[in-house]
Write an enzyme that holds these catalytic residues in place. Structure first.
Site, PDB file in Angstrom:
ATOM      1  N   SER A 119      -6.886  -0.060  10.435  1.00  0.00           N
ATOM      2  CA  SER A 119      -7.491  -1.230   9.782  1.00  0.00           C
ATOM      3  C   SER A 119      -8.907  -1.447  10.289  1.00  0.00           C
ATOM      4  O   SER A 119      -9.218  -1.131  11.435  1.00  0.00           O
ATOM      5  CB  SER A 119      -6.640  -2.472  10.098  1.00  0.00           C
ATOM      6  N   ALA A 120      -9.734  -1.992   9.439  1.00  0.00           N
ATOM      7  CA  ALA A 120     -11.105  -2.354   9.830  1.00  0.00           C
ATOM      8  C   ALA A 120     -11.094  -3.396  10.939  1.00  0.00           C
ATOM      9  O   ALA A 120     -12.108  -3.635  11.589  1.00  0.00           O
ATOM     10  CB  ALA A 120     -11.858  -2.892   8.627  1.00  0.00           C
ATOM     11  N   ARG A 137     -16.463  -9.755   2.457  1.00  0.00           N
ATOM     12  CA  ARG A 137     -15.555  -8.678   2.818  1.00  0.00           C
ATOM     13  C   ARG A 137     -15.701  -7.503   1.863  1.00  0.00           C
ATOM     14  O   ARG A 137     -16.190  -7.671   0.740  1.00  0.00           O
ATOM     15  CB  ARG A 137     -14.096  -9.176   2.759  1.00  0.00           C
ATOM     16  N   TYR A 152      -2.166  -8.114  16.759  1.00  0.00           N
ATOM     17  CA  TYR A 152      -2.026  -7.182  15.621  1.00  0.00           C
ATOM     18  C   TYR A 152      -3.140  -6.139  15.686  1.00  0.00           C
ATOM     19  O   TYR A 152      -2.897  -4.940  15.610  1.00  0.00           O
ATOM     20  CB  TYR A 152      -2.083  -7.938  14.287  1.00  0.00           C
ATOM     21  N   ASN A 193      10.121  -6.506   4.959  1.00  0.00           N
ATOM     22  CA  ASN A 193       9.065  -7.234   4.249  1.00  0.00           C
ATOM     23  C   ASN A 193       8.811  -6.585   2.891  1.00  0.00           C
ATOM     24  O   ASN A 193       7.675  -6.550   2.396  1.00  0.00           O
ATOM     25  CB  ASN A 193       7.780  -7.239   5.094  1.00  0.00           C
ATOM     26  N   ASP A 243      14.794   2.096  10.439  1.00  0.00           N
ATOM     27  CA  ASP A 243      13.787   1.401  11.246  1.00  0.00           C
ATOM     28  C   ASP A 243      13.120   2.395  12.194  1.00  0.00           C
ATOM     29  O   ASP A 243      13.815   3.115  12.917  1.00  0.00           O
ATOM     30  CB  ASP A 243      14.485   0.287  12.043  1.00  0.00           C
ATOM     31  N   LYS A 280      -3.279  -1.725  16.416  1.00  0.00           N
ATOM     32  CA  LYS A 280      -3.982  -0.674  15.671  1.00  0.00           C
ATOM     33  C   LYS A 280      -4.893   0.115  16.615  1.00  0.00           C
ATOM     34  O   LYS A 280      -4.935   1.350  16.581  1.00  0.00           O
ATOM     35  CB  LYS A 280      -4.801  -1.283  14.529  1.00  0.00           C
ATOM     36  N   ASP A 303      12.170   2.847   5.092  1.00  0.00           N
ATOM     37  CA  ASP A 303      11.732   1.452   5.144  1.00  0.00           C
ATOM     38  C   ASP A 303      12.917   0.592   5.588  1.00  0.00           C
ATOM     39  O   ASP A 303      14.042   0.809   5.144  1.00  0.00           O
ATOM     40  CB  ASP A 303      11.234   1.012   3.742  1.00  0.00           C
ATOM     41  N   PHE A 329     -10.313  -1.537   4.634  1.00  0.00           N
ATOM     42  CA  PHE A 329     -11.031  -2.801   4.615  1.00  0.00           C
ATOM     43  C   PHE A 329     -10.116  -3.828   3.952  1.00  0.00           C
ATOM     44  O   PHE A 329      -9.030  -4.090   4.522  1.00  0.00           O
ATOM     45  CB  PHE A 329     -12.430  -2.571   4.027  1.00  0.00           C
ATOM     46  N   ILE A 346       0.839  -1.201   0.000  1.00  0.00           N
ATOM     47  CA  ILE A 346       0.000   0.000   0.000  1.00  0.00           C
ATOM     48  C   ILE A 346       0.874   1.252   0.000  1.00  0.00           C
ATOM     49  O   ILE A 346       0.589   2.246  -0.681  1.00  0.00           O
ATOM     50  CB  ILE A 346      -0.958  -0.009   1.207  1.00  0.00           C
TER      51      ILE A 346
HETATM   52  C1  WQD Z   1     -10.787 -12.712   3.334  1.00  0.00           C
HETATM   53  C2  WQD Z   1     -11.851 -13.798   3.251  1.00  0.00           C
HETATM   54  C3  WQD Z   1     -11.431 -15.634   4.740  1.00  0.00           C
HETATM   55  C4  WQD Z   1      -7.762 -16.946   2.698  1.00  0.00           C
HETATM   56  C5  WQD Z   1      -7.183  -9.647   6.916  1.00  0.00           C
HETATM   57  C6  WQD Z   1      -6.717  -9.159   8.243  1.00  0.00           C
HETATM   58  C7  WQD Z   1      -7.044  -7.705   8.396  1.00  0.00           C
HETATM   59  C8  WQD Z   1      -6.521  -6.923   7.206  1.00  0.00           C
HETATM   60  C9  WQD Z   1      -6.987  -7.500   5.892  1.00  0.00           C
HETATM   61  C10 WQD Z   1      -4.486  -5.859   7.812  1.00  0.00           C
HETATM   62  C11 WQD Z   1     -12.245 -14.349   4.620  1.00  0.00           C
HETATM   63  C12 WQD Z   1     -11.347 -16.087   3.287  1.00  0.00           C
HETATM   64  C13 WQD Z   1      -8.900 -16.254   3.085  1.00  0.00           C
HETATM   65  C14 WQD Z   1      -7.882 -18.272   2.180  1.00  0.00           C
HETATM   66  C15 WQD Z   1     -10.269 -18.125   2.422  1.00  0.00           C
HETATM   67  N1  WQD Z   1      -5.116  -6.886   7.218  1.00  0.00           N
HETATM   68  N2  WQD Z   1     -10.126 -16.846   2.945  1.00  0.00           N
HETATM   69  N3  WQD Z   1      -9.140 -18.813   2.056  1.00  0.00           N
HETATM   70  O1  WQD Z   1      -9.271 -11.925   7.142  1.00  0.00           O
HETATM   71  O2  WQD Z   1     -10.800 -10.229   6.010  1.00  0.00           O
HETATM   72  O3  WQD Z   1      -8.568  -9.515   6.834  1.00  0.00           O
HETATM   73  O4  WQD Z   1      -6.602  -8.887   5.876  1.00  0.00           O
HETATM   74  O5  WQD Z   1      -4.995  -4.896   8.322  1.00  0.00           O
HETATM   75  O6  WQD Z   1      -6.447  -7.247   9.572  1.00  0.00           O
HETATM   76  O7  WQD Z   1      -7.428  -9.879   9.230  1.00  0.00           O
HETATM   77  O8  WQD Z   1      -8.717 -10.994   4.836  1.00  0.00           O
HETATM   78  O9  WQD Z   1      -7.912 -12.041   2.781  1.00  0.00           O
HETATM   79  O10 WQD Z   1      -7.378 -13.157   5.010  1.00  0.00           O
HETATM   80  O11 WQD Z   1      -9.711 -13.214   4.140  1.00  0.00           O
HETATM   81  O12 WQD Z   1     -11.395 -18.638   2.299  1.00  0.00           O
HETATM   82  O13 WQD Z   1      -6.874 -18.946   1.812  1.00  0.00           O
HETATM   83  O14 WQD Z   1     -11.321 -14.901   2.527  1.00  0.00           O
HETATM   84  O15 WQD Z   1     -12.110 -16.602   5.542  1.00  0.00           O
HETATM   85  O16 WQD Z   1     -13.637 -14.650   4.584  1.00  0.00           O
HETATM   86  P1  WQD Z   1      -9.427 -10.736   6.260  1.00  0.00           P
HETATM   87  P2  WQD Z   1      -8.331 -12.383   4.176  1.00  0.00           P
END
Ligand code: WQD
Length: 337
Positions: free
Chosen positions: A125-126, A231, A149, A36, A59, A153, A32, A178, A13
């Site tokens: 983050s959401a 999502r 984590y 990562n 850092d 936030k 940076d 999101f 991002i």
């Molecule tokens: C999305 C959907 C999973 C992987 C995460 C972090 C959040 C933010 C964004 C930093 C969900 C499903 C996922 C897979 C699947 N990061 N899924 N198989 O969990 O909404 O948010 O990333 O801020 O903090 O929690 O995103 O992409 O992991 O999952 O079915 O191999 O996809 O269950 O419904 P998430 P995600």
């Protein structure tokens, strides 16, 4: 316009935000530690924007590095991305997350204070909406977390609120993302995670490019139209443009604001898979697996505050996000090198 320090600016991002800041007329300094991300990203930002970027390998946890960057460059504002972001890893290594994310942010803020830099946009983050709020999420809802984590936030947002109370001239905007996906249209920047991705779209991208065999769909028994998790996916370029709006806002205002950056629409896992299959022109092998611990059924934004405050709204739909993700994946089979 001004000189913006972008911590974590070589990341997914962060790099897209650097491009949009440069396009908007800001100068950019990237700090940076490359834990990562790769320095090659800096050259790609410069290639897309056609403008130079100052890069400082440092850092945020190192007070000396923060002092050096503020002494070397006349920073007008900060966009703060630097931090660890893997939910599962944060559960295994909480102290590493609290030290790096919270400790690093405090060290950064102390350097800002010392150099009279009083404007910051923070990568929140959401996830701060936790498990006890009902979507669509609004910024006035109580925040909580279900993992270290997420708590970093929540806590950094609180620290920013407290700094704004202690210093009436300070301006802080916490942007609650999101689900950022997609890639820059040029195919030069995109999501390039190390190892096996935790997140859905980077995982699908690796299946589509033959690096992984099959997608596990984490549960199809949620209370959603097709049973899979819903999502609010947002194109990373829309998200980056939202950061430029937030910097513009922070330059002209004071105090703390939390703002959602989402589309306001939800897509299920199966809908994303379908969109990706259309984008890459091949079937994505998948199997239903048990739910992932900690997952919620539905998460999507009430995006009205960003429109009211910044005049910003997301433009790209899920098809365009998947097309741009696939374009980047195709053009960078070995990632960014
Ligand atoms: C999305 C959907 C999973 C992987 C995460 C972090 C959040 C933010 C964004 C930093 C969900 C499903 C996922 C897979 C699947 N990061 N899924 N198989 O969990 O909404 O948010 O990333 O801020 O903090 O929690 O995103 O992409 O992991 O999952 O079915 O191999 O996809 O269950 O419904 P998430 P995600």
């Amino acid at each position: 316009m001004g000189k913006i320090l972008v911590t974590g600016g070589a990341g997914f991002i962060g790099s897209h935000t650097c491009v949009e800041l440069l396009d908007a007329g800001y100068e950019v300094v990237v700090m940076d530690n490359l834990s990562n991300s790769k320095e090659a990203v800096i050259q790609r930002i410069e290639k897309i924007a056609g403008k130079p970027v100052d890069f400082f390998k440092g850092d945020i946890c190192c007070a000396e590095d923060c002092e050096t960057v503020f002494s070397q460059f006349a920073i007008d504002a900060v966009v703060h991305f630097a931090g660890y972001k893997a939910v599962g890893e944060s559960v295994e290594k909480p102290l590493m997350y609290y030290n790096n994310n919270i400790g690093g942010s405090v060290t950064l803020l102390e350097a800002m204070q010392k150099h009279n830099c009083k404007r910051i946009v923070f990568s929140s983050s959401a996830t701060v909406y936790g498990m006890n709020n009902e979507a669509p999420y609004t910024e006035d809802m109580p925040t909580s977390a279900t993992n270290p984590y997420g708590y970093t936030k929540v806590m950094i947002e609180q620290i920013l609120r407290d700094v704004c109370v202690s210093d009436g001239d300070f301006s802080a905007v916490a942007l609650r993302y999101f689900n950022p996906i997609g890639a820059h249209k040029s195919g030069l920047l995109g999501e390039d995670p190390n190892g096996i991705p935790n997140n859905l779209v980077p995982y699908i991208a690796k299946v589509a490019s033959g690096k992984l065999e099959c997608l596990g769909v984490f549960g199809d028994d949620y209370d959603t139209p097709d049973g899979t998790g819903v999502r609010d996916y947002i194109h990373v370029t829309d998200l980056a443009k939202g950061h430029v709006c937030a910097i513009d806002y922070a330059m002209k205002n004071k105090g703390f604001e939390a703002v959602n950056l989402g589309t306001g629409n939800g897509s299920s896992v199966l809908q994303v898979v379908e969109a990706y299959e259309k984008a890459c022109g091949k079937a994505i092998p998948k199997k239903i697996t048990p739910r992932r611990a900690g997952d919620i059924a539905v998460s999507y934004a009430d995006a009205s505050k960003a429109l009211e405050l910044f005049g910003w709204s997301a433009k790209a739909d899920i098809n365009e996000m998947c097309e741009d993700s696939w374009n980047f994946t195709k053009l960078n089979p070995a990632g960014i090198i």
